[in-house]
Design an enzyme around this catalytic site. Sequence first.
Site, PDB file in Angstrom:
ATOM      1  N   CYS A  66       0.751  -1.156   0.063  1.00 13.52           N
ATOM      2  CA  CYS A  66      -0.182   0.163   0.014  1.00 13.52           C
ATOM      3  C   CYS A  66       0.939   1.286  -0.111  1.00 13.52           C
ATOM      4  O   CYS A  66       2.217   1.016  -0.283  1.00 13.52           O
ATOM      5  CB  CYS A  66      -1.031   0.092   1.195  1.00 13.52           C
ATOM      6  SG  CYS A  66      -0.315   0.096   2.792  1.00 13.52           S
ATOM      7  N   HIS A  99      14.562 -15.002  11.379  1.00  9.03           N
ATOM      8  CA  HIS A  99      14.365 -14.962  12.828  1.00  9.03           C
ATOM      9  C   HIS A  99      12.913 -15.151  13.077  1.00  9.03           C
ATOM     10  O   HIS A  99      12.457 -15.590  14.340  1.00  9.03           O
ATOM     11  CB  HIS A  99      14.854 -13.816  13.387  1.00  9.03           C
ATOM     12  CG  HIS A  99      16.294 -13.366  13.310  1.00  9.03           C
ATOM     13  ND1 HIS A  99      17.195 -12.295  13.931  1.00  9.03           N
ATOM     14  CD2 HIS A  99      17.358 -14.285  12.930  1.00  9.03           C
ATOM     15  CE1 HIS A  99      18.259 -12.422  13.702  1.00  9.03           C
ATOM     16  NE2 HIS A  99      18.540 -13.820  13.027  1.00  9.03           N
TER      17      HIS A  99
END
Length: 149
Positions: A66, A99
């Site tokens: 967006c 991670h």
Amino acid sequence: MKVAIASDHGGVHIRNEIKELMDELQIEYIDMGCDCGSGSVDYPDYAFPVAEKVVSGEVDRGILICGTGIGMSISANKVKGIRCALAHDTFSAKATREHNDTNILAMGERVIGPGLAREIAKIWLTTEFTGGRHQTRIGKISDYEEKNL
């Protein structure tokens, strides 16, 4: 790998760049819009369907664009099982996969240009989750989500 990709009116150009990148990388994708021309649309109407496809297993990952990436990220993260991260640099894009095992990437077209968006997406699409101590942390998030959402 199969990816669902969508944008609102503020992310159409980068969405098209990322589709070209996925073609080059031979990654299968579903383009979920928007086909908004010059009109304004609401980002949750695109974030929720992509997130639902990811949690259903119909696709492996999602990419949302967006104007800032913030609205898409907030919306996608309301769907149980989604770990969407907003990334505007390559270091963060890599870390979100290694991670955090993110399953959706959000970006903002008004924040970054198409070249950087391609770099971010390529790194995110090609980086694997490292597991180990990070799996323990993801497990804690999932446990909390199961109990509270």
